[in-house]
Design an enzyme around this catalytic site. Structure first.
Site, PDB file in Angstrom:
ATOM      1  CG  ASP A  10      -2.211  -0.959   1.046  1.00  0.00           C
ATOM      2  OD1 ASP A  10      -2.263  -1.656   0.041  1.00  0.00           O
ATOM      3  OD2 ASP A  10      -2.974  -0.969   2.119  1.00  0.00           O
ATOM      4  CG  HIS A  54       2.266  -0.011   4.446  1.00  0.00           C
ATOM      5  ND1 HIS A  54       2.086  -0.764   5.591  1.00  0.00           N
ATOM      6  CD2 HIS A  54       1.216   0.902   4.196  1.00  0.00           C
ATOM      7  CE1 HIS A  54       0.641  -0.811   5.913  1.00  0.00           C
ATOM      8  NE2 HIS A  54       0.075   0.223   5.200  1.00  0.00           N
TER       9      HIS A  54
END
Length: 720
Positions: free
Chosen positions: A90, A242
């Site tokens: 993400d 991430h």
């Protein structure tokens, strides 16, 4: 910059397109800041949201898998098969950490699914293209990473659509996968989130959640990240990582350990779409999902416009950051120079035994150009005629075609040392030259028709002529009408911006302006300079630069005070400062070639134009950056840090004001309005400077714009 105006063109008004251009400039600037603020919306990966209950959420979703296909007609959820892992990332792409993640994935021959932010795709297109070129899958993670449940429906759709456009522009593809910011597992979907899932499904999106969350954003250490990401037993899992949002060194190291560890346990790595197709095949379904589809030509072009806007806004803010530093350096540099040089100037002048030389007792001619000055002409002439200069004072009032009886008012005074000369209207330079030609003496004082002298002002003003090198003397101009707020602001500006600066300029031998309100000249020096010209709207700056170029010394006499009437309305102030700013630029342009001169002319002009350009044009023109970034910061950045920075700049200004007022022997009480000055008066001066530059660059012509006067009260009634 345009060539100086001529008398025949000066009276034409500024064309309306100048205002339109100024308005367009401000509108574009505001739009750029808005775009940058929008695309820089801050977020925190650990956002917490409270449960709103799950009564409206289908049980099949709460107990189902992390891939949800839900719309108004049907609801389905899917899990990955056993021993199957999809690595999802993400908040990217990031120009530093996304390539590091890709390096690890490539080393282990694994593909990932990257849920990207549209704003990041716009900023780092090369990194986004590497994802597609490397065979990785893309998903939508919104454009600015907002909490979607707090946004209206149209704004949510905009977040998806803008991200798709950015992908279309950069990678030529669009995707059907979406992951909401701050989402987690399927069993965490509540009544507040469920409508978002269905709305996304109606738009054709598959909502992708996760089975395990590495929580790498918290930087818990490599071991903890690996443990968090590991599924139970042999279960399949969509794992959350991430590749942006901070230091991802732990993420990279954890991936490098996690992937081979899970392969040793018999796991295979897939993209989300590949895992979904495996699940569909296991269920006997014939349907297959595509990782992405080609974007249309229209989407690519619209996306390019969006990307250009984002990157343009980023570059503009970067330029603003550089300008902010430049303004800070100029402000601090100017303040330091003022403290050191202006303070030295004041100490030298006030030292015991300081003198210009033998007392100057030669007679003086005072020239008063007057055009429709009936309100203040009597007070001005009386103050001049009653001066205590021992050599005698001759006052020559040149009525430049007044239509309000100005000349009659002066003649009615019947003062023996006052002469009135009437002439057709020809402008202030023409009136001054006429007065000089008719003056009987070689020491010339020039005074505006609305200015009141103190009794000793003429005597003190001419004392520097004891030095034969002095060709002109600038006096100390004071604001006489200080009762209104706008007048108080001008009073502060006169003390800080004019009188303090003159101390600095004299020390540096580059005085740019002897003010029209109170200035003294040798007739010989005026002859060298060619007299007052009509080439610019700032004839006082023009002649002062010409005198400096001719090698004459120009000094400031702080004890010679003159009281002038400052504009009492915003409109009148705008007209006055607009003419001053534009006239100063004309004078600079007129004398620009003399920077290449040798000798005194070149030395003076290089110093004078350098400081005028820095502190008279560049600093006022760039100073709005401080206020713009302060306003931007209060809304979109750290409010506390922004407020501290702005207050620090105000503190520097307050310190400068205190020093200036002390040097000028002024009371400090009025400085309470200085903070207010930052919110109105300073912005007005910004706009005046911007309009002056726009007028100069576009070839506009500016009229004299005569100010309306109300008349000064007698000096004796004023307390200082």
């Amino acid at each position: 910059m345009v060539e100086p105006t001529t008398p025949s063109t000066r009276r034409r008004a500024v064309p309306q397109p100048r205002w339109i251009l100024l308005g367009m400039l401000l509108a574009v600037l505001g739009s750029v800041l808005f775009v940058n603020a929008y695309t820089n919306a801050s977020f925190t990966p650990d956002h917490q949201q409270s449960s709103r209950g799950q009564r409206e959420v289908p049980t099949s979703v709460v107990t189902g898998g992390p891939i949800i296909s839900a719309n108004s007609e049907q609801v389905r959820s899917y899990r990955l098969p056993d021993r199957t892992i999809a690595l999802t990332f993400d908040d990217g792409p990031d120009p530093v950490w996304t390539p590091e993640v890709l390096r690890v994935l490539e080393a282990h021959q694994v593909k990932g699914t990257f849920f990207v932010l549209g704003s990041q795709v716009s900023r780092h297109p090369d990194t986004a293209r590497k994802l597609v070129d490397g065979g990785h899958e893309l998903g939508v993670h919104t454009f600015t990473h907002p909490q979607l449940s707090e946004l209206p429906g149209w704004r949510r759709e905009l977040e998806y659509a803008q991200t798709q456009l950015a992908l279309a522009a950069v990678t030529d593809v669009r995707t059907s996968l979406v992951r909401f910011p701050y989402s987690s597992h399927a069993d965490a979907i509540d009544n507040h989130d469920w409508p978002l899932v269905k709305a996304a499904g109606d738009l054709g999106y598959l909502t992708v959640l996760n089975d395990t969350d590495s929580q790498d954003w918290a930087l818990p250490g490599v071991d903890k990240i690996v443990m968090n990401a590991t599924p139970d037993g042999t279960s399949g899992a969509i794992t959350l990582w991430h590749d942006s949002g901070g230091d991802r060194a732990q993420t990279v190291a954890a991936l490098d350990r996690f992937i081979p560890t899970m392969k040793e346990r018999g796991y295979r790595f897939v993209t989300v779409t590949e895992g979904l197709n495996l699940a569909l095949a296991a269920a006997g379904a014939e349907q297959r999902m595509d990782a992405g589809v080609a974007a249309s030509v229209g989407e690519r072009w619209r996306g390019r416009m969006l990307v250009w806007a984002v990157r343009g806004a980023d570059h503009t803010l970067s330029v603003f950051g550089i300008l902010f530093v430049l303004v800070g350096v100029l402000t601090v540099g100017r303040t330091a120079a003022l403290f050191v040089l202006a303070g030295r100037h004041a100490r030298r002048r006030r030292a015991k035994g300081w003198t210009w030389g033998p007392p100057v007792t030669a007679p003086v001619s005072v020239i008063v150009p007057a055009y429709n000055e009936k309100e203040g002409i009597a007070a001005a002439v009386c103050s001049l005629a009653s001066g205590d200069h021992p050599g005698g004072i001759e006052v020559v009032v040149v009525d430049d075609g007044s239509t309000d009886g100005t000349a009659d008012i002066v003649e009615a005074l019947r003062l023996p040392n006052v002469r009135v000369v009437r002439k057709p209207n020809g402008g202030k330079p023409s009136a001054l030259n006429t007065g000089v030609a008719l003056a009987r003496h070689d020491l010339i004082v020039m005074v505006d028709g609305d200015t009141v002298f103190e009794r000793d002002s003429v005597r003190r003003l001419v004392q520097p002529f004891a030095d034969p090198r002095v060709g002109a003397v600038a006096g100390n101009v004071k604001v006489g009408n200080r009762r209104s707020l706008i007048a108080k602001w001008q009073h502060i500006e006169y003390v800080i911006g004019f009188n303090l600066d003159r101390r600095l300029y004299e020390t540096l031998r580059c005085m740019p302006t002897v003010p029209g309100a109170i200035g003294a000249f040798r007739r010989e020096a005026l002859r060298y300079a060619g007299g007052m010209t009509e080439d610019t709207l700032a004839e006082d700056t023009d002649v002062t630069i010409a005198l400096g170029r001719a090698g004459w010394k120009i000094v400031y006499e702080e004890t010679a005070r003159a009281w002038t009437e400052a504009p009492s309305s915003i409109g009148q102030l705008w007209k006055q400062r607009y003419r001053w700013s534009y006239g100063t630029m004309q004078a600079m342009w007129k004398h620009r070639r003399s920077v290449f001169d040798r000798g005194a002319s070149g030395r003076f002009t290089r110093r004078c134009l350098f400081f005028l350009s820095l502190f008279g044009v560049l600093l006022p023109l760039l100073a709005p950056v401080i206020d713009l970034l302060a306003l931007y910061g209060l809304f979109f950045l750290d409010r506390k840090a922004t407020a501290v920075a702005w207050l620090a700049m105000l503190g520097v200004q307050m310190l400068t004001a205190v020093v200036a007022f002390r040097l000028d022997r002024e009371k400090l009480g009025v400085l309470w309005v200085l903070p207010l000055q930052q919110f109105v008066y300073r912005q007005l001066m910004y706009l005046v400077m911007i309009q002056s530059v726009v007028t100069a660059l576009t070839g506009g012509r500016l009229g004299w714009q005569k100010l309306r006067r109300t008349g000064l009260e007698p000096i004796a009634s004023r307390t200082r």
